[in-house]
Scaffold this motif. Sequence first.
Motif, PDB file in Angstrom:
ATOM      1  N   GLY A 164       0.211   3.662  -2.985  1.00 24.84           N
ATOM      2  CA  GLY A 164      -0.570   4.781  -2.470  1.00 24.84           C
ATOM      3  C   GLY A 164       0.145   6.101  -2.675  1.00 24.84           C
TER       4      GLY A 164
ATOM      5  N   THR B  76       0.659   6.903   6.827  1.00 31.22           N
ATOM      6  CA  THR B  76       0.875   5.467   6.667  1.00 31.22           C
ATOM      7  C   THR B  76       0.727   4.745   7.996  1.00 31.22           C
ATOM      8  OG1 THR B  76       2.442   5.992   4.948  1.00 31.22           O
ATOM      9  CG2 THR B  76       2.460   3.751   5.772  1.00 31.22           C
TER      10      THR B  76
ATOM     11  N   ILE C 268      -3.457   7.251   0.377  1.00 30.60           N
ATOM     12  CA  ILE C 268      -3.577   8.223  -0.712  1.00 30.60           C
ATOM     13  C   ILE C 268      -4.104   9.554  -0.170  1.00 30.60           C
ATOM     14  CG2 ILE C 268      -4.829   8.781  -2.828  1.00 30.60           C
ATOM     15  CD1 ILE C 268      -4.790   5.868  -3.570  1.00 30.60           C
TER      16      ILE C 268
ATOM     17  N   LEU D 127      -4.875   1.397   1.238  1.00 27.13           N
ATOM     18  CA  LEU D 127      -4.497   2.227   0.085  1.00 27.13           C
ATOM     19  C   LEU D 127      -5.209   3.580   0.077  1.00 27.13           C
ATOM     20  CD1 LEU D 127      -2.613   1.769  -2.371  1.00 27.13           C
ATOM     21  CD2 LEU D 127      -4.631   1.231  -3.675  1.00 27.13           C
TER      22      LEU D 127
ATOM     23  N   SER E  72       0.810  -1.221   0.000  1.00 31.10           N
ATOM     24  CA  SER E  72       0.000   0.000   0.000  1.00 31.10           C
ATOM     25  C   SER E  72       0.839   1.265   0.000  1.00 31.10           C
ATOM     26  CB  SER E  72      -0.964  -0.007   1.183  1.00 31.10           C
ATOM     27  OG  SER E  72      -0.260  -0.106   2.387  1.00 31.10           O
TER      28      SER E  72
END
Lengths: 460, 414
Positions: B214, B329, B284, B280, B210
């Motif tokens: 991402g 994250t 993002i 993800l 991810s």
Amino acid sequence: MLFFLMLVLLAVAFYYWGSQKASLIQRKTGSVLAARPAYYGFYSAVWAGSIGLLCLMASSIFLPYFTYHQTIAEIPERVFRDTNLTPQDFYSLLQSSLTSSFSQISPIVPQDIWDEFQHLLQKWQEIEHYAYIMILLIGTMIGGWWSKHYIRTDFRARPAVERLVKILLAACASIAIAITIGIVLSLFMEAWRFFDRVPLGEFLFGTEWSPQTAIRADQTGSSGSFGVIPVILGTALITVIAITIAAPLGLMSAIYMAEYLSPRQRSITKPVLELLAGIPTVVYGYFAAIVLAPLIRQLGESLNLDVAAESALAAGLVMGMMIIPFVASLSDDALKAVPNSLRDGSYALGATKSETVCRVLVPAALPGIIGGILLAVSRAVGETMIVVMAAGLAANLSINPLQSVTTVTVQITTLLTGDQEFNSSKTLAAFALGLLLFMITLSLNIISLWILSRYRQKYE
Amino acid sequence: MNNTMSLTQTPKKLRQRLKGERRFRIMALVSLAIPSSFLFFLLTYIMYHAWPAFFHTYISLETTTTDIAPLAGNDGAGPDYRVMIRQLLEKNLAINPTSSERRELMKLLSPHAADELRDLPPPIGQPSSFFIDVRTSSLVDDYQTSGPKDSKLSDNQRQWVEQLEQQQQIKTSLDKLFWSKGDSREPEEAGILGSITGTFLTMIITLLLSLPFGAAAALYLEEFANKNFLSRFIEININNLAAIPSIIFGLLGIVVFLGFFDLPRSSPLVGGMVLSLMTLPVIIIATRAALRSVPDSVRQAALAVGASPAQVVWHHVFPLALPGVLTGTILGMARALGETAPLMMVGMIAFVVDIPAKFTDPATVLPAQIYMWSDLQETAFVEKTYAAIFVLLLFLVLMNLVAIIIRQRVEKKW
């Protein structure tokens, strides 16, 4: 995994090769390159990597066939006759005999047959493995070698590399689309197979849900009934309980934080409230099942009420606590977005704080607040662990919060966990429920996001 | 004085309004206090109940070197440690039990106790009489922690335990097995190392998938994309993905990862892939916010000295946004860490005794372990459930703390 690691290592090697070659050209010819050597190196690496990847993908399509035919060719014909299996079935069972730890792969075929032919398969699989490596090596070499045509002084490597990077980034961004398509397709396909067996009308309007089908086909009552109404009603009941708790408490907390607390106090209070949203739902579920449900039951018994062991109330209460932070933080945003001129105007007319909040701020922020509550509703509808642990399994057609009801997510988990074959109506029903859940939450999300974006535009 | 004067003089209507204001304020305060006190209650309750699971009761048996000199086993295959340990116990209690009493006696000890004796280093250099600690069964442990009220000990067993207690041979120390074992049907042998390892492996896959994708998607949308149909469509998709119930991702995992790609069920690989689909959109959205907070002056300055758009992003904007990306994250991973439902779908809720070593081994994760133990009625399992919850919350708090520290220390405020 090993192959991808090799691919990356080879690409890195070609990066160095390309940049070395570029700086060598610069030194030899004395002319200036159009870009720094590293860009040429990157270009080489991309060539090597992409050709290598293509070769790997192509070979992964045809190499398994090669292994299959070579292995089958060495197995005498009589084995298929004796075991009464087609070569394809024999091959796939042989494969699973290598990987699985079960001593008995197929009850018809004795174990020593597998032991006899496993080494054959292993031999050819090993050859397949080396073939992959060879193909990967050759492909990367060709790609890298080809890139030397681009290592020259008049090739503008930087714009080329940047274009490639941009395409790569766009591809990464498109993964979001791919995931959505994947979800929609997989749900639709499985649900389609379900509606082949159970008509859509019966699913949507049936009032009885008992997916417990018999294990053998000749058993009586082997087809369960799949009417989704009680499941939907149960979900709605628990969601309504949760929202009745969360909406007023969340909104009032947001008002207190936004209007009554100093910024310093708010910076402490808000994270505490958000901690509630960060606690794993399995913890809430355990709390609801172990602590709250018995408590409610005792309380009900002392009032002479008939309370189920897994009452909707316990699950709804805890879920309400869980979604308070969602309502609070979105209402907080909405209240903060109301222009100060409205606030000041109200105060100037002599209104107290509560009057300003109730008559000016909340009406002005109402779309934002409603959007936030709708998002919280969609979160409550899709919440799984709390209801799995604290709500019941039996689908009762009831709106009594003291009774046990079931929800869409509970049914999906119970249908899909446990051992059963993948093609029964029972497992397929889970996908139909999943599709329903997806539709409900998707429409809730779209409506709330639409309200929120409209509202944001209003004050900008 | 002055204040009350003015209040008594205020007209009735105004007094009512001020009263209403006070009432409203108290209501708002109460509604803030309810969830906060619920949180406080929940956390203390968990901690209180988790505490006993970190400890276990041991019997320290007085031993002499001759006692544990290797005994000949029944079949001559080596010393029979079960017999050896029983004789030690008999000697310490100074009893000579019948064979049915012997069976009762052995139930005091964990089935693991004989293994411990086997793994003991040879008693060289020890004084002629010394003590060895022997692990008790969950029967004794429950009796020690929750008292005689709902103990399952027989009268004989209770008498022995009390005798040992009077001889000061019962002691409580940190439970090592809880941290070093996988799941087990025996409550005294069930540990959380298996599920912690499974969680760790799953998280590695989630992070590896991810974070790069991402961050790349966010870079494209925020820095490179033209405002066209495609980028708007991608945005709508991301916002929707962030709000889809997690169980739906599990269904996708069943059909695509297990069905289509035929990846191994119950493995951290599949679990991590499913969780990365959920993480993800979080990454993002966080990365885009971080990129947006980098002021335009940085971009313009870099462009002015001749950097290409890609160089602007790669050399200046992205490094400046990196702390924000990291906090986003970590928070996304923290959410994935507590997720259970999608992992249940791909079979990561399974009774796994062995500690997973590879990404394709069958494994379970910490929240799934909590879910599985929550169904079991034994006191020891209830304690262990709370303890596992405690460990899970500890991980979450740690991750959140790291995120807060990064946000406050490293992240730049423009």
